[in-house]
Scaffold this active site. Structure first.
Site, PDB file in Angstrom:
ATOM      1  N   CYS A  10       6.572  -0.073   9.814  1.00 34.34           N
ATOM      2  CA  CYS A  10       6.179  -0.552  11.144  1.00 34.34           C
ATOM      3  C   CYS A  10       7.312  -0.348  12.143  1.00 34.34           C
ATOM      4  O   CYS A  10       8.155  -1.231  12.339  1.00 34.34           O
ATOM      5  CB  CYS A  10       5.755  -2.016  11.119  1.00 34.34           C
ATOM      6  SG  CYS A  10       4.823  -2.445  12.605  1.00 34.34           S
ATOM      7  N   CYS A 187       0.707  -0.587  15.607  1.00 33.67           N
ATOM      8  CA  CYS A 187       1.903  -1.423  15.603  1.00 33.67           C
ATOM      9  C   CYS A 187       1.719  -2.551  16.619  1.00 33.67           C
ATOM     10  O   CYS A 187       1.896  -2.342  17.820  1.00 33.67           O
ATOM     11  CB  CYS A 187       3.095  -0.535  15.964  1.00 33.67           C
ATOM     12  SG  CYS A 187       4.637  -1.375  15.704  1.00 33.67           S
TER      13      CYS A 187
HETATM   14  C1  LIG Z   1       8.374  -6.941   9.209  1.00 37.91           C
HETATM   15  C2  LIG Z   1       7.205  -5.997   9.002  1.00 37.91           C
HETATM   16  C3  LIG Z   1       6.136  -6.056   9.884  1.00 37.91           C
HETATM   17  C4  LIG Z   1       5.060  -5.217   9.696  1.00 37.91           C
HETATM   18  N1  LIG Z   1       4.005  -5.323  10.557  1.00 37.91           N
HETATM   19  C5  LIG Z   1       2.919  -4.565  10.365  1.00 37.91           C
HETATM   20  C6  LIG Z   1       1.780  -4.734  11.231  1.00 37.91           C
HETATM   21  O1  LIG Z   1       1.777  -5.585  12.115  1.00 37.91           O
HETATM   22  N2  LIG Z   1       0.704  -3.935  11.036  1.00 37.91           N
HETATM   23  C7  LIG Z   1       0.693  -3.004  10.027  1.00 37.91           C
HETATM   24  O2  LIG Z   1      -0.324  -2.336   9.889  1.00 37.91           O
HETATM   25  N3  LIG Z   1       1.756  -2.819   9.181  1.00 37.91           N
HETATM   26  C8  LIG Z   1       2.856  -3.584   9.330  1.00 37.91           C
HETATM   27  N4  LIG Z   1       3.926  -3.439   8.491  1.00 37.91           N
HETATM   28  C9  LIG Z   1       3.939  -2.332   7.503  1.00 37.91           C
HETATM   29  C10 LIG Z   1       3.149  -2.645   6.242  1.00 37.91           C
HETATM   30  O3  LIG Z   1       3.610  -3.858   5.671  1.00 37.91           O
HETATM   31  C11 LIG Z   1       3.334  -1.488   5.255  1.00 37.91           C
HETATM   32  O4  LIG Z   1       3.098  -0.263   5.911  1.00 37.91           O
HETATM   33  C12 LIG Z   1       2.377  -1.600   4.087  1.00 37.91           C
HETATM   34  O5  LIG Z   1       2.675  -2.765   3.359  1.00 37.91           O
HETATM   35  C13 LIG Z   1       2.468  -0.366   3.176  1.00 37.91           C
HETATM   36  O6  LIG Z   1       1.734  -0.568   2.016  1.00 37.91           O
HETATM   37  P1  LIG Z   1       2.077   0.225   0.700  1.00 37.91           P
HETATM   38  O7  LIG Z   1       1.116  -0.281  -0.320  1.00 37.91           O
HETATM   39  O8  LIG Z   1       2.122   1.682   0.976  1.00 37.91           O
HETATM   40  O9  LIG Z   1       3.560  -0.179   0.332  1.00 37.91           O
HETATM   41  P2  LIG Z   1       4.130  -1.613  -0.069  1.00 37.91           P
HETATM   42  O10 LIG Z   1       3.396  -2.698   0.666  1.00 37.91           O
HETATM   43  O11 LIG Z   1       5.624  -1.522   0.110  1.00 37.91           O
HETATM   44  O12 LIG Z   1       3.765  -1.742  -1.603  1.00 37.91           O
HETATM   45  C14 LIG Z   1       4.483  -1.067  -2.608  1.00 37.91           C
HETATM   46  C15 LIG Z   1       4.459  -1.942  -3.828  1.00 37.91           C
HETATM   47  O13 LIG Z   1       5.011  -1.226  -4.939  1.00 37.91           O
HETATM   48  C16 LIG Z   1       5.757  -2.141  -5.691  1.00 37.91           C
HETATM   49  N5  LIG Z   1       6.702  -1.393  -6.548  1.00 37.91           N
HETATM   50  C17 LIG Z   1       7.868  -0.791  -6.179  1.00 37.91           C
HETATM   51  N6  LIG Z   1       8.457  -0.238  -7.240  1.00 37.91           N
HETATM   52  C18 LIG Z   1       7.666  -0.479  -8.301  1.00 37.91           C
HETATM   53  C19 LIG Z   1       7.742  -0.140  -9.691  1.00 37.91           C
HETATM   54  N7  LIG Z   1       8.781   0.555 -10.177  1.00 37.91           N
HETATM   55  N8  LIG Z   1       6.750  -0.564 -10.492  1.00 37.91           N
HETATM   56  C20 LIG Z   1       5.713  -1.258  -9.991  1.00 37.91           C
HETATM   57  N9  LIG Z   1       5.575  -1.602  -8.699  1.00 37.91           N
HETATM   58  C21 LIG Z   1       6.540  -1.218  -7.857  1.00 37.91           C
HETATM   59  C22 LIG Z   1       6.427  -3.017  -4.656  1.00 37.91           C
HETATM   60  O14 LIG Z   1       6.842  -4.250  -5.220  1.00 37.91           O
HETATM   61  C23 LIG Z   1       5.279  -3.223  -3.640  1.00 37.91           C
HETATM   62  O15 LIG Z   1       4.490  -4.321  -3.935  1.00 37.91           O
HETATM   63  C24 LIG Z   1       5.039  -4.280   8.623  1.00 37.91           C
HETATM   64  C25 LIG Z   1       6.117  -4.234   7.744  1.00 37.91           C
HETATM   65  C26 LIG Z   1       7.192  -5.075   7.930  1.00 37.91           C
HETATM   66  C27 LIG Z   1       8.344  -5.016   6.950  1.00 37.91           C
END
Ligand SMILES: Cc1cc2nc3c(=O)[nH]c(=O)nc-3n(C[C@H](O)[C@H](O)[C@H](O)COP(=O)(O)OP(=O)(O)OC[C@H]3O[C@@H](n4cnc5c(N)ncnc54)[C@H](O)[C@@H]3O)c2cc1C
Length: 262
Positions: A10, A187
């Site tokens: 984000c 965002c």
């Molecule tokens: C402060 C903040 C504010 C945000 N605000 C917004 C918003 O308002 N709107 C929006 O749309 N997005 C927002 N985001 C972004 C959003 O949170 C992420 O883009 C989203 O969570 C991505 O999802 P993902 O599943 O790709 O990755 P992640 O959510 O990072 O999930 C990856 C997962 O893999 C797991 N993992 C890592 N390594 C391993 C391993 N070796 N074995 C097993 N599991 C593992 C991690 O623990 C995690 O749970 C924000 C992010 C932050 C930090």
């Protein structure tokens, strides 16, 4: 307040915390000298939104420090060290602080970053439209771990998931990709406690708001959306219910809407 090199989760998140803090301090009549240090040269990657955010930082009297990348912190001495880039030259400088809000550089998990699936930057190397790996056609990736050049947001994952599912099913039947991801990301920037500027955009800075309203204006309705609706949607998404998708490419005039009150 600091922001690291992109890509980060984000892109506006470091600013959200800063505006909420600035608003809180102002409401409580606490004087503060707030600086925002970021390696880039603009408040946001999409110029359309960057100009609106220039107004927001001006409203709070926040001083943007462009070209500043945080490289070290001495907590005891309350000093932060920055690498400053000006044109072709770089130098280092120290700054004293009372409170430092740090957002660290980010990466994909090591098991992906150090694998053959990663590109030179450490992100899973997929086609930006089909989400299929460019070297391993049996592999697909979405979300923050992939190298698609969109803003890393849950909103992007929401838009990518149906594309990936359709293309994966198609690949399993030896057919070509049938769906294409347009780079959509959202965002919601909390410009104050009570208003949100809902920045929605796709690849190459194309404007893709969900609603036909000028997205540069911070609105109370978007605060409600972020605070009350989106958290429920995120939990529903985990169960496979993706909710409505109203984003589409729209155009707006260059002139900023009047009264950009954060
Ligand atoms: C402060 C903040 C504010 C945000 N605000 C917004 C918003 O308002 N709107 C929006 O749309 N997005 C927002 N985001 C972004 C959003 O949170 C992420 O883009 C989203 O969570 C991505 O999802 P993902 O599943 O790709 O990755 P992640 O959510 O990072 O999930 C990856 C997962 O893999 C797991 N993992 C890592 N390594 C391993 C391993 N070796 N074995 C097993 N599991 C593992 C991690 O623990 C995690 O749970 C924000 C992010 C932050 C930090």
């Amino acid at each position: 307040f600091t922001q690291p090199q992109m890509p980060i989760k984000c892109a506006g998140a470091p600013q959200k915390a800063m505006y909420l803090a600035a608003d809180h301090l102002r409401r409580n009549a606490v004087p503060a000298d707030i600086r925002f240090a970021l390696p880039g040269q603009a408040m946001f990657g999409v110029p359309f939104y960057a100009r609106a955010l220039d107004e927001v930082v001006a409203h709070y009297g926040i001083a943007p420090m462009f070209g500043h990348e945080l490289i070290a912190v001495d907590g005891d001495a309350r000093r932060a060290r920055f690498r400053v880039t000006e044109g072709e030259s770089t130098r280092e400088t120290d700054l004293a602080f009372d409170m430092l809000h740090v957002v660290p550089p980010q990466s994909a998990p090591a098991f992906l970053r150090e694998s053959a699936l990663a590109d030179a930057g450490g992100w899973v190397d997929v086609d930006r439209q089909t989400l299929r790996h460019v070297r391993y056609p049996q592999v697909f990736a979405l979300g923050d771990c992939s190298n698609t050049p969109n803003s890393k947001t849950a909103a992007a994952v929401r838009a990518q998931a149906p594309v990936l599912a359709a293309n994966l099913l198609s690949a399993m039947e030896d057919r070509d990709a049938v769906e294409h991801y347009d780079g959509y990301a959202s965002c919601p920037l909390t410009t104050s406690k009570g208003r949100v500027l809902l920045a929605e955009f796709g690849y190459d800075g194309r404007l893709m708001p969900s609603f036909p309203l000028d997205p540069r204006r911070p609105r109370k309705a978007y605060w409600w959306l972020k605070r009350s609706y989106l958290p429920r949607l995120y939990w529903a998404m985990l169960r496979g219910n993706l909710g409505p998708d109203w984003h589409r490419e729209r155009s707006f005039g260059d002139a900023l809407p009047g009264s950009l009150r954060p």
